[in-house]
Every structure is written in C-alpha cells, then in structure tokens.
Design a protein around this motif. Sequence first.
Motif, PDB file in Angstrom:
ATOM      1  N   ILE A 114       0.838  -1.207   0.000  1.00 16.93           N
ATOM      2  CA  ILE A 114       0.000   0.000   0.000  1.00 16.93           C
ATOM      3  C   ILE A 114       0.871   1.254   0.000  1.00 16.93           C
ATOM      4  N   ILE A 115       1.944   1.240   0.793  1.00 13.95           N
ATOM      5  CA  ILE A 115       2.857   2.391   0.812  1.00 13.95           C
ATOM      6  C   ILE A 115       3.519   2.566  -0.549  1.00 13.95           C
ATOM      7  N   THR A 116       3.917   1.443  -1.181  1.00 11.30           N
ATOM      8  CA  THR A 116       4.531   1.504  -2.506  1.00 11.30           C
ATOM      9  C   THR A 116       3.559   2.074  -3.532  1.00 11.30           C
ATOM     10  N   VAL A 117       2.306   1.613  -3.484  1.00 12.04           N
ATOM     11  CA  VAL A 117       1.286   2.143  -4.409  1.00 12.04           C
ATOM     12  C   VAL A 117       1.110   3.642  -4.196  1.00 12.04           C
ATOM     13  N   HIS A 118       1.072   4.041  -2.926  1.00 13.08           N
ATOM     14  CA  HIS A 118       0.915   5.471  -2.644  1.00 13.08           C
ATOM     15  C   HIS A 118       2.112   6.266  -3.168  1.00 13.08           C
ATOM     16  N   ASN A 119       3.311   5.712  -2.992  1.00 14.94           N
ATOM     17  CA  ASN A 119       4.517   6.387  -3.502  1.00 14.94           C
ATOM     18  C   ASN A 119       4.492   6.512  -5.016  1.00 14.94           C
ATOM     19  N   ILE A 120       4.044   5.448  -5.690  1.00 17.47           N
ATOM     20  CA  ILE A 120       3.948   5.502  -7.155  1.00 17.47           C
ATOM     21  C   ILE A 120       2.939   6.568  -7.562  1.00 17.47           C
ATOM     22  N   GLY A 121       1.833   6.666  -6.814  1.00 21.28           N
ATOM     23  CA  GLY A 121       0.857   7.718  -7.085  1.00 21.28           C
ATOM     24  C   GLY A 121       1.443   9.099  -6.876  1.00 21.28           C
ATOM     25  N   ALA A 122       2.214   9.253  -5.784  1.00 20.28           N
ATOM     26  CA  ALA A 122       2.843  10.550  -5.509  1.00 20.28           C
ATOM     27  C   ALA A 122       3.839  10.913  -6.610  1.00 20.28           C
ATOM     28  N   MET A 123       4.672   9.936  -7.007  1.00 16.84           N
ATOM     29  CA  MET A 123       5.635  10.191  -8.092  1.00 16.84           C
ATOM     30  C   MET A 123       4.917  10.533  -9.391  1.00 16.84           C
ATOM     31  N   SER A 124       3.815   9.834  -9.658  1.00 18.94           N
ATOM     32  CA  SER A 124       3.051  10.112 -10.872  1.00 18.94           C
ATOM     33  C   SER A 124       2.494  11.527 -10.852  1.00 18.94           C
ATOM     34  N   SER A 125       2.000  11.965  -9.683  1.00 17.10           N
ATOM     35  CA  SER A 125       1.455  13.322  -9.598  1.00 17.10           C
ATOM     36  C   SER A 125       2.558  14.355  -9.803  1.00 17.10           C
ATOM     37  N   TYR A 126       3.772  14.090  -9.263  1.00 19.67           N
ATOM     38  CA  TYR A 126       4.881  15.023  -9.461  1.00 19.67           C
ATOM     39  C   TYR A 126       5.257  15.113 -10.939  1.00 19.67           C
ATOM     40  N   LEU A 127       5.357  13.941 -11.591  1.00 19.30           N
ATOM     41  CA  LEU A 127       5.735  13.947 -13.008  1.00 19.30           C
ATOM     42  C   LEU A 127       4.616  14.508 -13.882  1.00 19.30           C
ATOM     43  N   PHE A 128       3.376  14.368 -13.426  1.00 15.72           N
ATOM     44  CA  PHE A 128       2.270  14.971 -14.184  1.00 15.72           C
ATOM     45  C   PHE A 128       2.386  16.490 -14.149  1.00 15.72           C
ATOM     46  N   ILE A 129       2.854  17.026 -13.019  1.00 13.88           N
ATOM     47  CA  ILE A 129       3.090  18.473 -12.930  1.00 13.88           C
ATOM     48  C   ILE A 129       4.176  18.873 -13.921  1.00 13.88           C
ATOM     49  N   VAL A 130       5.237  18.057 -14.011  1.00 13.39           N
ATOM     50  CA  VAL A 130       6.295  18.328 -14.996  1.00 13.39           C
ATOM     51  C   VAL A 130       5.714  18.288 -16.410  1.00 13.39           C
ATOM     52  N   LYS A 131       4.903  17.277 -16.683  1.00 17.83           N
ATOM     53  CA  LYS A 131       4.275  17.126 -18.010  1.00 17.83           C
ATOM     54  C   LYS A 131       3.397  18.327 -18.348  1.00 17.83           C
ATOM     55  N   SER A 132       2.682  18.857 -17.366  1.00 17.94           N
ATOM     56  CA  SER A 132       1.753  19.960 -17.611  1.00 17.94           C
ATOM     57  C   SER A 132       2.447  21.313 -17.661  1.00 17.94           C
ATOM     58  N   GLU A 133       3.422  21.500 -16.759  1.00 18.96           N
ATOM     59  CA  GLU A 133       3.987  22.835 -16.582  1.00 18.96           C
ATOM     60  C   GLU A 133       5.250  23.117 -17.385  1.00 18.96           C
ATOM     61  N   LEU A 134       6.106  22.100 -17.584  1.00 17.95           N
ATOM     62  CA  LEU A 134       7.367  22.350 -18.278  1.00 17.95           C
ATOM     63  C   LEU A 134       7.173  22.868 -19.707  1.00 17.95           C
ATOM     64  N   PRO A 135       6.219  22.315 -20.494  1.00 14.48           N
ATOM     65  CA  PRO A 135       5.993  22.887 -21.823  1.00 14.48           C
ATOM     66  C   PRO A 135       5.610  24.366 -21.766  1.00 14.48           C
ATOM     67  N   LEU A 136       4.825  24.753 -20.745  1.00 14.33           N
ATOM     68  CA  LEU A 136       4.402  26.146 -20.607  1.00 14.33           C
ATOM     69  C   LEU A 136       5.580  27.050 -20.253  1.00 14.33           C
ATOM     70  N   VAL A 137       6.485  26.524 -19.414  1.00 14.28           N
ATOM     71  CA  VAL A 137       7.677  27.302 -19.042  1.00 14.28           C
ATOM     72  C   VAL A 137       8.568  27.510 -20.263  1.00 14.28           C
ATOM     73  N   ILE A 138       8.819  26.437 -21.031  1.00 13.05           N
ATOM     74  CA  ILE A 138       9.631  26.556 -22.242  1.00 13.05           C
ATOM     75  C   ILE A 138       8.962  27.498 -23.241  1.00 13.05           C
ATOM     76  N   GLN A 139       7.647  27.372 -23.359  1.00 10.94           N
ATOM     77  CA  GLN A 139       6.868  28.224 -24.252  1.00 10.94           C
ATOM     78  C   GLN A 139       7.030  29.699 -23.869  1.00 10.94           C
ATOM     79  N   ALA A 140       6.983  29.984 -22.561  1.00  9.66           N
ATOM     80  CA  ALA A 140       7.130  31.365 -22.087  1.00  9.66           C
ATOM     81  C   ALA A 140       8.534  31.893 -22.354  1.00  9.66           C
ATOM     82  N   PHE A 141       9.569  31.056 -22.126  1.00  4.95           N
ATOM     83  CA  PHE A 141      10.945  31.480 -22.398  1.00  4.95           C
ATOM     84  C   PHE A 141      11.151  31.797 -23.879  1.00  4.95           C
ATOM     85  N   LEU A 142      10.429  31.073 -24.736  1.00  6.93           N
ATOM     86  CA  LEU A 142      10.541  31.305 -26.183  1.00  6.93           C
ATOM     87  C   LEU A 142       9.656  32.464 -26.641  1.00  6.93           C
ATOM     88  N   GLY A 143       8.877  33.038 -25.715  1.00 10.25           N
ATOM     89  CA  GLY A 143       8.024  34.168 -26.056  1.00 10.25           C
ATOM     90  C   GLY A 143       6.791  33.789 -26.850  1.00 10.25           C
TER      91      GLY A 143
END
Length: 433
Positions: A97-126
């Motif tokens: 159960i702890i492992t499943v929760h950790n995988i969920g937490a890691m997935s949520s962190y990487l989902f933030i990267v997936k959602s936000e990093l393109p926007l950050v690069i997009q902003a840097f490129l104007g």
Amino acid sequence: FGINNFHIEKLKRKTSFGISVFNLSNAIMGSGILGLAFAMSNTGIALFIILLVCIAILSAYSIHLLLKSAGVVGIRAYEQLGNRAFGSPGKMVAGCIITVHNIGAMSSYLFIVKSELPLVIQAFLGKHENTGEWFLNGNYLIIIVSICIILPLALMKQLGYLGYTSGFSLSCMVFFLISVIYKKFNIPCPLENHGNSSQTPLNITDDFCEAKLFTINSQTAYTIPILAFAFVCHPEVLPIYTELRDANKKRMQQVANISILAMFVMYLITAIFGYLTCWIPQGTLLLLHTYIKVDPLDVLMLCVRLAVLVAVTLTVPVVLFPQILFPDKPFHWARHILIALTLISLVNVLVIFVPSIRDIFGIIGATSAPSLIFILPGIFYIRIVPKEQEPMTSRPKIQAACFAGLGFIFMVMSMSFIIIDWVNGESRSGGGH
C-alpha cells in the motif's frame, strides 16, 4: 512533497521539536495542494471547510492510534506494525500500500512536470500558444527529465543531500501560496483577455464570479480523495518519532497536531484564494496551469512554475529511492538499478497514458490514502493493544473499529462515484462526438 517513506536512519544527534514539526509538515505537504481550488469549486466554500476540518481531525486521531500501537510494542516502522499485527502478510500488505501510494505521488509530481514544463519553455521562447514542436510535448519532456535528472539521482548509493530538498519544496509552496493571494487581487472577474488577443476566450459569465457556499456536481466525488491524498503522512510519522529528542507519545502527538494545523491553514488559504480568483475553469485541476490562461508570459507565475518544477523533480528520487524496498538487505548495485529503472518506467507509462492528474489524485486518494489513514491504523490498534489492557468491548477499541470501518466505506463510496463519473464522461463524449 514528503520525505522517504521506508528508509529509517538512526541519527546520533536527535532532532529538536521544531525541526520535527518542519519534517512532518514536509511529509504532509504534497502536490495535492495544487488541486485544492478545484476541489473547492466543486463543493463550495462551506462544504469544503467542513470536509477539510474532518479530514484534518481524523488524520490527527489516526496518528494517535499509530503512536499508541508503536508504544505498546516498541516498533517505529509502519510495515513492522503490520508484521506485529498480522505476521508476514500484514507486513507485505502495508508495504504494498505504501509503494502504491509512492507511485501515485511520483506520478502526480511527473504529471506536474508534463503539464507545466511545456508552458515554461513556451514562455521562455516568447510564444503565446503551443505550436506543436517536440520540445513542447509534455510526454517527451518527462522521459527526458526522468533519464537525465531523476534516474541518476535515484541511482545514488545514499540519499545524502536529497533529504535537504524537502526544505526547498516547502519554500516553493509558500512562494506559491503568496503568489495565489497576490493574483486574487490582480485578476478581474469576469476575465478580460490579457496578452495576445488571439488567445482562446474563457467564456466566463458574471454568475461564475459569485462564490458559492455549497455546490454538488459530478466532480464533487474527487474532493474527499484529493483532501485525503493531501494529508497522508502516516508512514513518515514513526521514523520522525524515532528521531525526536526526548521522545514520548504526548510530545510526538503535539508535533503531529501542530504540523496538521499548519498545513490545514496553508491548504485553506490556498483553496479560498485560488477559488475566489473565480476565472478558474471547473475542468482545470492544477491551479498553476490555469494562470497561463490569463497571461502566458507572466514573469511572477513563470518563477513560481520554475520553483515548483525544480522542487517536484528533486523530490521524485527521494520518494523513489530503490533501496527503501529492501531496507534490511545489504546494498546490491544490480538490484538497485533494476528497481529504479522499473519504477521510473512504470511511473512514466502511467503519466503518459493517464489523461488527467485528477484521475491520479482520485484513484490514489480513494484507495491507498484511506488505507494508510483509516483502515490500517485502526486494525493495527485493535490487534496490537492487548485485550488485557483494553478489551474488545472497551471504548478505544470500538472507536478504532468504527474508524477502520469508516475508511472502508469511504474507499468504496469514493471509487464508486469516480467510476460512475468515468462512465458518464465516456458516454457524454461518445454521444457528443
């Protein structure tokens, strides 16, 4: 963003009360904070506050059960309590159960990267909108970040300096909170188009700008799982207890109560100001992601995004650290590398194919979160505290049984509502297109 769930180091120098509060606050603080405005928009202010208060109080009671159980047997590890209560099956279930929760937490962190990093690069490129290049594709970016940053850090033999990223993570969230409050007073409602006039209009009406006290809709089913996900810190409680100077149950309960209260206040302020910004579309869960709709090139929000991205990227290896799966076995490079590659690959596949972070919050918040907060502490307490000390008919044992039962009901109801929402969503999209 949390600290390592399994790896317990016996420190020569014990941790002070204040630092223990800081560490447990970090363990509570997670990516769930980014979804609280979404949760409030689907419950209304009054219902959200009632639910938040209930989850916070129940989390504190759950920690009381864990500390009481640990005090009886002198064990300071969550999985070991499972072993003491039910033998090897109990230890295995708790670990899974702890492992499943950790995988969920890691997935949520990487989902933030997936959602936000393109926007950050997009902003840097104007750029005011995503023009479709590969380096603006979130799926490619999380694979690159996983290979170039997360994997090398996860392959380190010792966690070392990665433990200090928890302080940076909390600082990022405070920065995020201040920015949310600031933005509330700088964004009009109904929203006027900012930046590029070619932006897609948000179609927000005056009615949307009215704060509602109670709201019930198809998305309300995700609220309790999101709140439960945001308060999970229970596997970290016992390791922090172990390191606490002058440790006793009362002192550790005070650490837990102060940490939960601090995160309660932070969560509430974030949710209220995020919700009252009022142009946030109800279908958008990540609060950070919504600010792009106001001004894609906003410098303040670009800084907030960068800070959160760095924090979540550096936190993933701490949660993932492969050695924590076999804390009792000697270090072995082949096993270490294989587990790291397997976990990172699994999390990447989940993040690429799961359509929304809402689903990650919903599933993990409706399964592993109630297990760690309600069900396991309740049944561990019933099994571990001797019948001579507290008979099964005693009030504490009955309360613990009701607490575990409440968690089971919550799990079944949440998953049922989420599945119904998925089915209805698919039927609506199938009929609409």
